[in-house]
Design an enzyme around this catalytic site. Structure first.
Site, mmCIF file in Angstrom:
data_model
loop_
_atom_site.group_PDB
_atom_site.id
_atom_site.type_symbol
_atom_site.label_atom_id
_atom_site.label_comp_id
_atom_site.label_asym_id
_atom_site.label_seq_id
_atom_site.Cartn_x
_atom_site.Cartn_y
_atom_site.Cartn_z
ATOM 1 N N THR A 1 0.799 -1.231 0.000
ATOM 2 C CA THR A 1 0.000 0.000 0.000
ATOM 3 C C THR A 1 0.832 1.281 0.000
ATOM 4 O OG1 THR A 1 -0.143 -0.117 2.423
ATOM 5 C CG2 THR A 1 -1.982 -1.056 1.155
ATOM 6 N N PHE B 1 0.596 3.762 9.302
ATOM 7 C CA PHE B 1 0.911 4.826 8.343
ATOM 8 C C PHE B 1 1.465 4.315 7.011
ATOM 9 C CE2 PHE B 1 4.190 4.153 11.547
ATOM 10 C CZ PHE B 1 5.251 3.718 10.759
ATOM 11 N N TYR B 2 1.196 3.063 6.650
ATOM 12 C CA TYR B 2 1.759 2.509 5.424
ATOM 13 C C TYR B 2 0.959 2.925 4.186
ATOM 14 C CZ TYR B 2 5.271 -0.611 7.554
ATOM 15 O OH TYR B 2 6.365 -1.140 8.205
ATOM 16 N N SER B 3 1.054 4.194 3.832
ATOM 17 C CA SER B 3 0.475 4.694 2.585
ATOM 18 C C SER B 3 1.160 6.006 2.255
ATOM 19 C CB SER B 3 -1.036 4.907 2.719
ATOM 20 O OG SER B 3 -1.315 6.105 3.417
#
Length: 344
Positions: free
Chosen positions: A29, A64-66
């Site tokens: 992502t 917060f993986y985007s």
């Protein structure tokens, strides 16, 4: 075909058996073109299906993986567990958080740690228990004892089960574990990032019985030999921000390290990727390499890589390369470790 190599986590999770290789989900992502659900789901299932009965696969995500530092990765996971509910109990879910909303700045204030854990659970929508929470980085505005103490309180409230740490020094790991048993510490471990503090954390974790979740065991793909030049990295890929990838001189210089590792892999009859994962797995009984892949076939191959046992001669040869080769460029932005909050 199931994996043969398994281990256990540390601290309060020492009774939990996991595969010797985990699965990092970040790049599903954190990219301008996120992986389609059906492709991501098959990749996750491939790793989990490689586990023996009663053994979980460690999967690693973050709040917060985007590109916008939003919860896209957790939302992907919630859709996965909603479609495949049986896989919830077959995975051990480790999630990083503890940063300011919409960014990567560490914030270990009690208010933000509660906010972060609550937001993670909200994104999961009850599809999966949050097994382990870890602050992605150490916030220098608060003591480690404070941070772990706050998290211990949230564990008592039942918001998640186990505490981890990430990108911390050996001294910080020891301090945190004295407040509450640490189940796992996540640090970068690979053949081109073997810093003195890497070895210190590995040694301390082994002494304290803490599992080491070793992210980027393939050097973010560089050590596989599949990247030949900076232009091979897609536009918008986060690696274009990292000095080792964006600097053409450093890139070409460091390829010589890859070539040396490839020679050992070819003599062994394995891929460079399998060699690198097996090497990281060899660094301790509780060291768990954490490669990332959105490809089901590759995820299964990665999961089995720790089954490759390296001889003393092969390990000595790898260490000789590491000890004698000067890698150009630091791990992140080329401006020192403080900018990336490393070894807090």
């Amino acid at each position: 075909m199931t994996v043969q190599s398994i281990t256990s986590l540390g601290g309060t999770a020492s009774h939990i058996k996991v595969g010797k290789v985990g699965h990092g989900l970040m790049m599903m992502t954190w990219t301008p073109n996120p992986t389609a659900d059906e492709v991501a789901f098959e990749a996750i299932k491939a790793g989990v299906d490689s586990m023996p009965p009663g053994v979980k696969m460690l999967v690693n995500s973050a709040e917060f993986y985007s590109p916008s530092f939003g919860p896209a990765n957790l939302e992907l996971l919630s859709r996965f567990y909603e479609k495949y509910p049986d896989y919830a109990e077959r995975t051990f879910l480790s999630v990083k958080g503890g940063t300011q909303p919409g960014g990567a700045t560490p914030d270990a204030s009690p208010e933000n740690l509660r906010r972060s854990v609550t937001a993670i659970n909200a994104a999961l929508r009850g599809t999966k228990r949050l097994d382990l929470f870890e602050c992605a980085r150490v916030d220098t505005h608060y003591s480690v004892e404070h941070m772990v103490g706050v998290l211990a309180g949230l564990v008592k409230e039942g918001l998640f089960d186990h505490i981890g740490m990430s990108e911390c020094s050996a001294a910080s790991l020891r301090k945190g574990n004295a407040v509450h048993p640490i189940a796992a510490v996540e640090i970068e471990v690979n053949a081109w990032s073997m810093e003195p503090e890497t070895k210190n954390v590995l040694k301390t974790a082994e002494e304290l019985g803490i599992a080491v979740v070793a992210y980027a065991p393939l050097g973010r793909g560089f050590l596989t030999g599949e990247l030949k030049k900076p232009e091979d990295i897609p536009e918008g890929d986060m690696r274009r921000n990292f000095v080792r990838f964006r600097n053409p001189e450093y890139f070409q210089h460091n390829l010589a390290l890859v070539d040396k590792l490839k020679e050992i892999a070819e003599a062994k009859g394995v891929t460079p990727a399998r060699l690198c994962i097996a090497f990281v797995a060899s660094l301790g009984d509780k060291v768990i390499p954490l490669p990332g892949s959105s490809n089901a076939k590759r995820t299964a191959e990665n999961a089995h890589s720790a089954d490759t046992k390296l001889t003393k001669e092969e390990l000595d040869a790898i260490w000789h390369i590491i000890d004698s080769y000067e890698v150009k460029g630091d791990r992140y932005f080329g401006v020192g470790s403080e900018a990336a909050h490393l070894w807090g």
